[in-house]
Write a protein that holds these residues in place. Structure first.
Motif, PDB file in Angstrom:
ATOM      1  N   VAL A  87     -23.893 -85.770 -23.401  1.00  0.00           N
ATOM      2  CA  VAL A  87     -22.691 -84.995 -23.738  1.00  0.00           C
ATOM      3  C   VAL A  87     -21.447 -85.820 -23.443  1.00  0.00           C
ATOM      4  CG1 VAL A  87     -21.330 -82.962 -23.095  1.00  0.00           C
ATOM      5  CG2 VAL A  87     -23.788 -82.737 -23.507  1.00  0.00           C
ATOM      6  N   ARG A  88     -21.456 -86.533 -22.336  1.00  0.00           N
ATOM      7  CA  ARG A  88     -20.300 -87.387 -21.982  1.00  0.00           C
ATOM      8  C   ARG A  88     -20.087 -88.509 -23.000  1.00  0.00           C
ATOM      9  NH1 ARG A  88     -18.654 -85.856 -17.049  1.00  0.00           N
ATOM     10  NH2 ARG A  88     -20.191 -84.974 -15.639  1.00  0.00           N
ATOM     11  N   LYS A  89     -21.134 -88.862 -23.713  1.00  0.00           N
ATOM     12  CA  LYS A  89     -21.028 -89.883 -24.768  1.00  0.00           C
ATOM     13  C   LYS A  89     -20.582 -89.277 -26.091  1.00  0.00           C
ATOM     14  CE  LYS A  89     -24.511 -92.843 -22.706  1.00  0.00           C
ATOM     15  NZ  LYS A  89     -25.887 -93.337 -22.765  1.00  0.00           N
ATOM     16  N   GLY A  90     -20.311 -87.965 -26.102  1.00  0.00           N
ATOM     17  CA  GLY A  90     -19.809 -87.312 -27.305  1.00  0.00           C
ATOM     18  C   GLY A  90     -20.863 -86.627 -28.146  1.00  0.00           C
ATOM     19  N   ILE A  91     -22.091 -86.575 -27.653  1.00  0.00           N
ATOM     20  CA  ILE A  91     -23.158 -85.903 -28.406  1.00  0.00           C
ATOM     21  C   ILE A  91     -23.101 -84.403 -28.118  1.00  0.00           C
ATOM     22  CG2 ILE A  91     -25.668 -85.696 -28.676  1.00  0.00           C
ATOM     23  CD1 ILE A  91     -25.809 -88.707 -28.025  1.00  0.00           C
ATOM     24  N   GLU A  92     -23.141 -83.607 -29.156  1.00  0.00           N
ATOM     25  CA  GLU A  92     -23.104 -82.149 -29.026  1.00  0.00           C
ATOM     26  C   GLU A  92     -24.319 -81.691 -28.213  1.00  0.00           C
ATOM     27  OE1 GLU A  92     -24.188 -78.183 -29.997  1.00  0.00           O
ATOM     28  OE2 GLU A  92     -25.177 -79.830 -31.036  1.00  0.00           O
ATOM     29  N   LEU A  93     -24.132 -80.650 -27.404  1.00  0.00           N
ATOM     30  CA  LEU A  93     -25.171 -80.218 -26.471  1.00  0.00           C
ATOM     31  C   LEU A  93     -26.489 -79.873 -27.165  1.00  0.00           C
ATOM     32  CD1 LEU A  93     -26.097 -79.574 -23.619  1.00  0.00           C
ATOM     33  CD2 LEU A  93     -25.022 -77.317 -23.853  1.00  0.00           C
ATOM     34  N   GLY A  94     -26.445 -79.173 -28.286  1.00  0.00           N
ATOM     35  CA  GLY A  94     -27.681 -78.840 -28.993  1.00  0.00           C
ATOM     36  C   GLY A  94     -28.448 -80.076 -29.423  1.00  0.00           C
ATOM     37  N   ARG A  95     -27.727 -81.062 -29.923  1.00  0.00           N
ATOM     38  CA  ARG A  95     -28.360 -82.330 -30.325  1.00  0.00           C
ATOM     39  C   ARG A  95     -28.898 -83.061 -29.100  1.00  0.00           C
ATOM     40  NH1 ARG A  95     -31.647 -85.074 -32.498  1.00  0.00           N
ATOM     41  NH2 ARG A  95     -31.189 -87.197 -33.125  1.00  0.00           N
ATOM     42  N   ALA A  96     -28.142 -83.049 -27.995  1.00  0.00           N
ATOM     43  CA  ALA A  96     -28.613 -83.684 -26.760  1.00  0.00           C
ATOM     44  C   ALA A  96     -29.916 -83.044 -26.283  1.00  0.00           C
ATOM     45  CB  ALA A  96     -27.540 -83.591 -25.678  1.00  0.00           C
ATOM     46  N   ASP A  97     -30.003 -81.722 -26.380  1.00  0.00           N
ATOM     47  CA  ASP A  97     -31.251 -81.012 -26.053  1.00  0.00           C
ATOM     48  C   ASP A  97     -32.422 -81.553 -26.874  1.00  0.00           C
ATOM     49  OD1 ASP A  97     -30.902 -79.114 -24.042  1.00  0.00           O
ATOM     50  OD2 ASP A  97     -30.136 -77.607 -25.425  1.00  0.00           O
ATOM     51  N   ASP A  98     -32.191 -81.666 -28.171  1.00  0.00           N
ATOM     52  CA  ASP A  98     -33.256 -82.132 -29.055  1.00  0.00           C
ATOM     53  C   ASP A  98     -33.691 -83.550 -28.703  1.00  0.00           C
ATOM     54  OD1 ASP A  98     -33.210 -79.712 -30.392  1.00  0.00           O
ATOM     55  OD2 ASP A  98     -31.961 -80.449 -32.041  1.00  0.00           O
ATOM     56  N   ILE A  99     -32.743 -84.401 -28.364  1.00  0.00           N
ATOM     57  CA  ILE A  99     -33.059 -85.788 -28.003  1.00  0.00           C
ATOM     58  C   ILE A  99     -33.875 -85.823 -26.709  1.00  0.00           C
ATOM     59  CG2 ILE A  99     -32.056 -87.970 -27.207  1.00  0.00           C
ATOM     60  CD1 ILE A  99     -29.686 -87.354 -29.166  1.00  0.00           C
ATOM     61  N   VAL A 100     -33.394 -85.128 -25.688  1.00  0.00           N
ATOM     62  CA  VAL A 100     -34.036 -85.177 -24.365  1.00  0.00           C
ATOM     63  C   VAL A 100     -35.400 -84.492 -24.374  1.00  0.00           C
ATOM     64  CG1 VAL A 100     -33.851 -84.365 -21.971  1.00  0.00           C
ATOM     65  CG2 VAL A 100     -31.877 -85.425 -23.089  1.00  0.00           C
ATOM     66  N   HIS A 101     -35.505 -83.355 -25.062  1.00  0.00           N
ATOM     67  CA  HIS A 101     -36.724 -82.551 -24.993  1.00  0.00           C
ATOM     68  C   HIS A 101     -37.645 -82.707 -26.205  1.00  0.00           C
ATOM     69  CE1 HIS A 101     -35.118 -80.652 -21.441  1.00  0.00           C
ATOM     70  NE2 HIS A 101     -33.996 -80.417 -22.105  1.00  0.00           N
ATOM     71  N   GLY A 102     -37.247 -83.527 -27.169  1.00  0.00           N
ATOM     72  CA  GLY A 102     -38.094 -83.749 -28.334  1.00  0.00           C
ATOM     73  C   GLY A 102     -38.236 -82.520 -29.216  1.00  0.00           C
ATOM     74  N   THR A 103     -37.179 -81.723 -29.285  1.00  0.00           N
ATOM     75  CA  THR A 103     -37.204 -80.513 -30.103  1.00  0.00           C
ATOM     76  C   THR A 103     -36.390 -80.730 -31.377  1.00  0.00           C
ATOM     77  OG1 THR A 103     -35.340 -79.656 -28.814  1.00  0.00           O
ATOM     78  CG2 THR A 103     -37.546 -78.966 -28.139  1.00  0.00           C
ATOM     79  N   VAL A 104     -36.421 -79.747 -32.254  1.00  0.00           N
ATOM     80  CA  VAL A 104     -35.655 -79.795 -33.497  1.00  0.00           C
ATOM     81  C   VAL A 104     -34.838 -78.506 -33.600  1.00  0.00           C
ATOM     82  CG1 VAL A 104     -35.772 -79.884 -36.023  1.00  0.00           C
ATOM     83  CG2 VAL A 104     -37.397 -81.211 -34.648  1.00  0.00           C
ATOM     84  N   ASN A 105     -33.528 -78.662 -33.717  1.00  0.00           N
ATOM     85  CA  ASN A 105     -32.612 -77.541 -33.902  1.00  0.00           C
ATOM     86  C   ASN A 105     -32.760 -76.463 -32.813  1.00  0.00           C
ATOM     87  OD1 ASN A 105     -30.449 -76.435 -35.233  1.00  0.00           O
ATOM     88  ND2 ASN A 105     -31.694 -75.311 -36.698  1.00  0.00           N
ATOM     89  N   SER A 106     -32.885 -76.889 -31.582  1.00  0.00           N
ATOM     90  CA  SER A 106     -33.081 -75.959 -30.459  1.00  0.00           C
ATOM     91  C   SER A 106     -31.911 -74.995 -30.292  1.00  0.00           C
ATOM     92  CB  SER A 106     -33.308 -76.728 -29.157  1.00  0.00           C
ATOM     93  OG  SER A 106     -32.181 -77.526 -28.842  1.00  0.00           O
ATOM     94  N   LYS A 107     -30.721 -75.410 -30.699  1.00  0.00           N
ATOM     95  CA  LYS A 107     -29.566 -74.524 -30.522  1.00  0.00           C
ATOM     96  C   LYS A 107     -29.644 -73.283 -31.403  1.00  0.00           C
ATOM     97  CE  LYS A 107     -26.338 -76.758 -33.697  1.00  0.00           C
ATOM     98  NZ  LYS A 107     -25.061 -77.441 -33.781  1.00  0.00           N
ATOM     99  N   GLN A 108     -30.454 -73.318 -32.453  1.00  0.00           N
ATOM    100  CA  GLN A 108     -30.648 -72.149 -33.303  1.00  0.00           C
ATOM    101  C   GLN A 108     -31.855 -71.326 -32.856  1.00  0.00           C
ATOM    102  OE1 GLN A 108     -28.484 -71.187 -35.644  1.00  0.00           O
ATOM    103  NE2 GLN A 108     -27.239 -72.913 -35.012  1.00  0.00           N
ATOM    104  N   LYS A 109     -32.469 -71.744 -31.775  1.00  0.00           N
ATOM    105  CA  LYS A 109     -33.641 -71.035 -31.251  1.00  0.00           C
ATOM    106  C   LYS A 109     -33.280 -70.519 -29.859  1.00  0.00           C
ATOM    107  CE  LYS A 109     -36.454 -73.996 -34.122  1.00  0.00           C
ATOM    108  NZ  LYS A 109     -37.198 -75.222 -34.180  1.00  0.00           N
ATOM    109  N   GLY A 110     -33.921 -71.034 -28.831  1.00  0.00           N
ATOM    110  CA  GLY A 110     -33.670 -70.567 -27.465  1.00  0.00           C
ATOM    111  C   GLY A 110     -32.443 -71.168 -26.814  1.00  0.00           C
ATOM    112  N   GLY A 111     -31.884 -72.218 -27.420  1.00  0.00           N
ATOM    113  CA  GLY A 111     -30.714 -72.866 -26.847  1.00  0.00           C
ATOM    114  C   GLY A 111     -31.046 -73.676 -25.603  1.00  0.00           C
TER     115      GLY A 111
END
Length: 145
Positions: A87-111
């Protein structure tokens, strides 16, 4: 159980790190829906603590057709370092979630809250308590006079 409302268009998105203020959530307006009794605004974001931790929380604002208003905040939790770093590098939190946890579009699911709690709390439940509290004065007006 709430009538639909639209967010005021053209409001700029918050930067990756910002100090949440309840007035940010009051961007709800009637959106041309004049027969609505309640208008609800949601604003989630991050708060940076003095120690550098990033806290995640959101505000719910309720505005009534007669001009009354109330706000409530969700629970607050600390982002793990791996998410904070992205996030500090400018990546949106939902995208950061997907990168770290290997998910796809997590912000539209459980967040983020859903991922971090292994589904024990999803986005809907996370916002529900704050929404109920924001609406409480209108459900019990005699207590809030």
């Amino acid at each position: 159980w709430l009538p639909p409302a639209r967010l005021r268009r053209g409001a700029p998105p918050p930067p990756p790190r910002f100090c949440l203020e309840e007035r940010r959530a009051t961007r709800a307006d009637d959106g041309g829906v004049a027969d609505c009794e309640y208008f609800v605004g949601l604003e989630g974001g991050l708060v940076e603590e003095a120690n550098g931790d990033l806290l995640c929380c959101a505000w719910i604002a309720v505005l009534t057709s007669d001009g009354a208003s109330n706000c409530a905040r969700t629970a607050t939790f600390t982002l793990p370092p791996a998410l904070s770093s992205l996030v500090r590098k400018g990546i949106e939190l939902g995208r950061a979630d997907d990168i770290v946890h290997g998910t796809v579009n997590s912000k539209q699911k459980g967040g983020t809250v859903g991922t971090l709690t292994a589904g024990q709390i999803d986005r809907t439940l996370y916002y529900k308590h704050a929404a109920v509290l924001a609406l409480a004065p209108f459900a019990n007006p005699r207590l809030h006079i």
